[in-house]
Design a protein around this motif. Structure first.
Motif, PDB file in Angstrom:
ATOM      1  N   ALA A  10       0.808  -1.220   0.000  1.00  0.00           N
ATOM      2  CA  ALA A  10       0.000   0.000   0.000  1.00  0.00           C
ATOM      3  C   ALA A  10       0.846   1.276   0.000  1.00  0.00           C
ATOM      4  O   ALA A  10       0.341   2.338  -0.379  1.00  0.00           O
ATOM      5  CB  ALA A  10      -0.930   0.004   1.217  1.00  0.00           C
ATOM      6  N   VAL A  11       2.103   1.194   0.409  1.00  0.00           N
ATOM      7  CA  VAL A  11       2.918   2.405   0.545  1.00  0.00           C
ATOM      8  C   VAL A  11       3.348   2.917  -0.834  1.00  0.00           C
ATOM      9  O   VAL A  11       3.860   2.167  -1.662  1.00  0.00           O
ATOM     10  CB  VAL A  11       4.150   2.145   1.427  1.00  0.00           C
ATOM     11  N   ARG A  12       3.131   4.201  -1.041  1.00  0.00           N
ATOM     12  CA  ARG A  12       3.488   4.839  -2.310  1.00  0.00           C
ATOM     13  C   ARG A  12       5.009   4.931  -2.478  1.00  0.00           C
ATOM     14  O   ARG A  12       5.758   4.912  -1.493  1.00  0.00           O
ATOM     15  CB  ARG A  12       2.911   6.259  -2.359  1.00  0.00           C
ATOM     16  N   PRO A  13       5.480   5.077  -3.716  1.00  0.00           N
ATOM     17  CA  PRO A  13       6.917   5.301  -3.936  1.00  0.00           C
ATOM     18  C   PRO A  13       7.417   6.494  -3.124  1.00  0.00           C
ATOM     19  O   PRO A  13       6.766   7.539  -3.038  1.00  0.00           O
ATOM     20  CB  PRO A  13       6.996   5.583  -5.442  1.00  0.00           C
ATOM     21  N   GLY A  14       8.563   6.300  -2.489  1.00  0.00           N
ATOM     22  CA  GLY A  14       9.142   7.335  -1.657  1.00  0.00           C
ATOM     23  C   GLY A  14       8.572   7.390  -0.259  1.00  0.00           C
ATOM     24  O   GLY A  14       8.977   8.245   0.545  1.00  0.00           O
TER      25      GLY A  14
END
Length: 347
Positions: A256-260
């Motif tokens: 679920a964590v976005r890039p960066g």
């Protein structure tokens, strides 16, 4: 200087062996205060010692008094003036550290190699906890409770400090949660307190996922903007806090964590057999961090609880008198029905 329990004390003898033992009174030294315990919060580690006789690599060998989430009132102040005066409502700081090592001097006392934590079998002799009628406590380990804050809610000081430390890890690694989309996996007491503190810190949204409906309803009361049953699709997040300690939840949070973005692991994962899509950390340049207990004092956390009491107090769902400790532990081990369960002492 250690903490010494006195009077009735909740003592674990081994797996599924728990007694309310009577311990003798001890005269305080110059730097020691006597505290009448009012509440003790039951933590997952207390449950593990009761159910299995161990927590991770910490194995119970001798009888040990449980409990590290303790609040009460000063009965006798430390004679050397090192603590608050008699009559002061206080939280007991659970950690004893050396104060001299590299970690302590760097403000990371939670990583001190000499750390002793209340109610822990990590070392031998074990470190007795604070589930007792009275405690002999070094004066410097007593943290005054802000005026107007009831001790029932102040009993959340230690787990809220753990949650605050997790947010501090996110702040140090990726700029924190203000204006960002936050995901919390696991709506146990620590997860719920992360939700509350993230909301207070200005998160744009806070999504919470859990296996059970009741903790999700509680999450809505403490600041969640969206709740999702475990197994359903999760919205994208800038910062995730994994507080369940389940490998499946860790995998879901990583996806679920976005890039960066960043993931802070707060829940204690199993020692073996954990698989998760860590390859995503490379292509997305994710920042991953553990979060262990907390560093520093509890005064700032207590001030936050006092300022936002109505938001935080739903985390406490039940209290039991100390002589019903078996009932209290049974209730606390059922995450579908309970969040934070307190033991009530004579005070």
């Amino acid at each position: 200087m250690t903490v010494t329990p006195m009077g009735r004390a909740v003592t674990v003898l081994g797996a599924d062996r728990l007694e309310l033992r009577e311990l003798p009174a001890v005269e305080p030294g110059p730097g020691e205060a006597v505290v009448d315990v009012v509440y003790g919060g039951i933590c997952g580690s207390d449950l593990h010692y009761w159910q299995r006789g161990e927590v991770g690599e910490s194995v119970l060998v001798d009888p040990m008094v449980l409990g590290h989430e303790v609040v009460g009132t000063v009965r006798e102040a430390a004679a050397d003036g090192s603590g608050p005066p008699a009559g002061t409502p206080v939280a007991v700081h659970p950690a004893d550290t050396c104060g001299r090592c590299e970690a302590c001097l760097a403000g990371r006392a939670n990583l001190c190699p000499a750390l002793r934590y209340l109610g822990s079998a990590a070392r031998r002799p074990h470190t007795d906890g604070g589930f007792a009628d009275r405690l002999l406590v070094p004066g410097h380990r007593l943290v005054p409770v802000p005026g107007g804050l009831d001790l029932r809610t102040a009993a959340l000081a230690e787990p809220a400090s753990v949650a605050a430390h997790a947010l501090a890890r996110a702040e140090a690694l990726t700029g924190g949660v203000r204006g960002r989309d936050v995901l919390v996996t696991g709506a146990g007491p620590i997860g719920l307190l992360v939700v509350a503190l993230a909301s207070i810190a200005g998160a744009r949204s806070v999504t919470v996922t859990d296996l059970h409906d009741r903790p999700l309803r509680t999450a809505e009361r403490v600041g969640a903007t969206r709740v999702v049953e475990a197994g359903e699709d999760l919205p994208a997040a800038d910062v995730a806090f994994e507080s369940s300690g389940a490998a499946q939840a860790l995998a879901a949070a990583l996806r679920a964590v976005r890039p960066g973005g960043a993931l802070v692991q707060v829940g204690q994962l199993p020692g073996a057999g954990v698989t998760a899509p860590f390859h995503l950390a490379v292509g997305r340049e994710l920042v991953l961090s553990g979060s262990s207990r907390f560093a520093g004092g509890m005064g700032e956390t207590l001030a936050t609880i006092a300022a936002h009491r109505d938001l935080v107090e739903p985390v406490v769902t039940a209290e039991y008198p100390a002589d019903r400790v078996q009932d209290a532990m049974t209730a606390a081990r059922d995450p579908a029905e309970s969040s934070k369960v307190l033991l009530r002492f004579a005070g």
